[in-house]
Scaffold this motif. Structure first.
Motif, PDB file in Angstrom:
ATOM      1  N   LYS A   1       0.827  -1.208   0.000  1.00 13.43           N
ATOM      2  CA  LYS A   1       0.000   0.000   0.000  1.00 13.43           C
ATOM      3  C   LYS A   1       0.862   1.259   0.000  1.00 13.43           C
ATOM      4  N   VAL A   2       1.961   1.225   0.722  1.00 14.51           N
ATOM      5  CA  VAL A   2       2.867   2.369   0.712  1.00 14.51           C
ATOM      6  C   VAL A   2       3.480   2.540  -0.676  1.00 14.51           C
ATOM      7  N   ASP A   3       3.851   1.438  -1.297  1.00 16.80           N
ATOM      8  CA  ASP A   3       4.406   1.495  -2.648  1.00 16.80           C
ATOM      9  C   ASP A   3       3.399   2.102  -3.623  1.00 16.80           C
ATOM     10  N   HIS A   4       2.138   1.740  -3.483  1.00 21.67           N
ATOM     11  CA  HIS A   4       1.095   2.265  -4.371  1.00 21.67           C
ATOM     12  C   HIS A   4       0.957   3.785  -4.207  1.00 21.67           C
ATOM     13  N   ASP A   5       1.148   4.283  -2.992  1.00 20.49           N
ATOM     14  CA  ASP A   5       0.983   5.716  -2.722  1.00 20.49           C
ATOM     15  C   ASP A   5       2.271   6.518  -2.866  1.00 20.49           C
ATOM     16  N   GLU A   6       3.331   5.889  -3.389  1.00 16.01           N
ATOM     17  CA  GLU A   6       4.619   6.581  -3.428  1.00 16.01           C
ATOM     18  C   GLU A   6       4.576   7.931  -4.133  1.00 16.01           C
ATOM     19  N   PRO A   7       3.926   8.076  -5.296  1.00 14.37           N
ATOM     20  CA  PRO A   7       3.920   9.400  -5.941  1.00 14.37           C
ATOM     21  C   PRO A   7       3.341  10.490  -5.039  1.00 14.37           C
ATOM     22  N   ALA A   8       2.238  10.175  -4.354  1.00 10.88           N
ATOM     23  CA  ALA A   8       1.634  11.180  -3.467  1.00 10.88           C
ATOM     24  C   ALA A   8       2.525  11.457  -2.269  1.00 10.88           C
ATOM     25  N   LEU A   9       3.151  10.419  -1.710  1.00  5.68           N
ATOM     26  CA  LEU A   9       4.039  10.614  -0.566  1.00  5.68           C
ATOM     27  C   LEU A   9       5.227  11.487  -0.946  1.00  5.68           C
ATOM     28  N   ARG A  10       5.788  11.232  -2.111  1.00  7.10           N
ATOM     29  CA  ARG A  10       6.912  12.051  -2.569  1.00  7.10           C
ATOM     30  C   ARG A  10       6.497  13.511  -2.740  1.00  7.10           C
ATOM     31  N   ALA A  11       5.313  13.726  -3.297  1.00  4.87           N
ATOM     32  CA  ALA A  11       4.859  15.095  -3.544  1.00  4.87           C
ATOM     33  C   ALA A  11       4.587  15.834  -2.236  1.00  4.87           C
ATOM     34  N   VAL A  12       3.835  15.204  -1.332  1.00  2.00           N
ATOM     35  CA  VAL A  12       3.423  15.888  -0.108  1.00  2.00           C
ATOM     36  C   VAL A  12       4.597  16.083   0.842  1.00  2.00           C
ATOM     37  N   TRP A  13       5.313  15.000   1.154  1.00  2.00           N
ATOM     38  CA  TRP A  13       6.356  15.099   2.182  1.00  2.00           C
ATOM     39  C   TRP A  13       7.684  15.574   1.616  1.00  2.00           C
ATOM     40  N   GLY A  14       7.889  15.363   0.322  1.00  2.00           N
ATOM     41  CA  GLY A  14       9.028  16.008  -0.313  1.00  2.00           C
ATOM     42  C   GLY A  14       8.851  17.519  -0.316  1.00  2.00           C
ATOM     43  N   GLY A  15       7.616  17.965  -0.574  1.00  2.00           N
ATOM     44  CA  GLY A  15       7.337  19.398  -0.526  1.00  2.00           C
ATOM     45  C   GLY A  15       7.531  19.977   0.862  1.00  2.00           C
ATOM     46  N   MET A  16       7.074  19.244   1.879  1.00  2.00           N
ATOM     47  CA  MET A  16       7.290  19.699   3.255  1.00  2.00           C
ATOM     48  C   MET A  16       8.783  19.823   3.559  1.00  2.00           C
ATOM     49  N   THR A  17       9.566  18.845   3.099  1.00  4.27           N
ATOM     50  CA  THR A  17      11.008  18.877   3.337  1.00  4.27           C
ATOM     51  C   THR A  17      11.648  20.068   2.646  1.00  4.27           C
ATOM     52  N   ASP A  18      11.219  20.357   1.437  1.00  4.20           N
ATOM     53  CA  ASP A  18      11.748  21.524   0.728  1.00  4.20           C
ATOM     54  C   ASP A  18      11.467  22.804   1.509  1.00  4.20           C
ATOM     55  N   ARG A  19      10.275  22.892   2.105  1.00  3.98           N
ATOM     56  CA  ARG A  19       9.940  24.092   2.889  1.00  3.98           C
ATOM     57  C   ARG A  19      10.813  24.176   4.136  1.00  3.98           C
ATOM     58  N   TRP A  20      11.073  23.025   4.780  1.00  3.50           N
ATOM     59  CA  TRP A  20      11.947  23.058   5.957  1.00  3.50           C
ATOM     60  C   TRP A  20      13.362  23.464   5.556  1.00  3.50           C
ATOM     61  N   ALA A  21      13.819  22.990   4.409  1.00  3.08           N
ATOM     62  CA  ALA A  21      15.150  23.380   3.925  1.00  3.08           C
ATOM     63  C   ALA A  21      15.237  24.894   3.742  1.00  3.08           C
ATOM     64  N   ARG A  22      14.168  25.492   3.241  1.00  4.42           N
ATOM     65  CA  ARG A  22      14.174  26.944   3.072  1.00  4.42           C
ATOM     66  C   ARG A  22      14.199  27.659   4.427  1.00  4.42           C
TER      67      ARG A  22
END
Length: 243
Positions: free
Chosen positions: A212-233
């Motif tokens: 199930k996590v594998d199936h949701d990988e695109p959404a996980l990358r988008a949401v939490w990758g975006g959060m990480t980018d904001r923390w980096a800023r």
């Protein structure tokens, strides 16, 4: 100008910064990864670091005998809070932040494993990390303990059906999250094998959780990758200009 440096504390094998680490490096930050479980020393202060990332682990925040470096991690977290140094505590990292700052962590009555829907709270509507998540973001969970009482002054940001405190902020730049924004299916596959019995006790099949996590990988990358980018800023914006 040199790249901002983030101190990363890893508590055991297989619990590294994963996608969060990749996105921080892509954003131009440098990671100072310390593995105290392998004997790496932790610094006595954060004077040489621009941010602090404390990762998860199977131990609890009070397990000082099992992980004798935890008191020093809690001290570093207190230093970060005192300075409002950009900090992100993930799962155990959030639990350590909680107890370091006077809150309480206890055993979860209903542990969360696998994908879980999160509910953003009104208090977090303007939060720089979580204000733009959308209505019901999903995240990977893997915890048997959770924050019962928040530290004084903490602002609740996210909740879930089973866990009241999924994310909170202290000051302007200190965040703790109970979930795992850093992991994808490849990162948790061995967690399922290691925790086969307790996961099955929750009525879950470890392989099904990973699928199930594998199936949701695109959404996980988008949401939490975006959060990480904001923390980096946030980290980059807080770096003091060179003299």
């Amino acid at each position: 100008m040199s790249a901002p440096v983030v101190l990363v504390v890893e508590h055991e094998d297989g619990t590294g910064p994963a996608m969060v680490g990749e996105r921080l490096v892509q954003a131009g930050l440098r990671l100072d990864l310390r593995r105290p479980w392998q004997g790496d020393p932790l610094p006595g202060s954060l004077d040489d670091h621009d941010g602090l990332l404390v990762l998860g682990g199977s131990m609890g925040p009070y397990d000082d005998e099992r992980a004798p470096w935890l008191p020093q991690v809690r001290e570093l977290l207190r230093q970060a809070v005192a300075r409002d140094l950009p900090t992100l505590g993930i799962c155990l990292g959030m639990e350590l932040l909680t107890v370091a700052c006077g809150g309480k962590v206890g055993h979860a009555l209903r542990p969360e494993v696998g994908l879980v829907d999160l509910t953003p709270l009104q208090e977090g509507a303007d939060d720089v990390l979580f204000g733009a998540l959308g209505e019901r973001p999903r995240a990977v969970q893997w915890h048997w303990e959770e924050t019962e009482n928040l530290p004084a002054g903490a602002v609740r940001l996210l909740t879930s059906e089973r866990c009241a405190h999924q994310a909170y902020r202290l000051g302007n730049h200190i965040w703790g999250v109970q979930f795992h924004p850093e992991v994808l299916a490849s990162d948790i596959s061995h967690w399922g094998r290691a925790d086969d019995t307790p996961v099955r006790a929750l009525g879950l099949e470890p392989d099904d959780v990973v699928r199930k996590v594998d199936h949701d990988e695109p959404a996980l990358r988008a949401v939490w990758g975006g959060m990480t980018d904001r923390w980096a800023r946030v980290v980059a914006s807080c770096v003091a200009p060179a003299d």
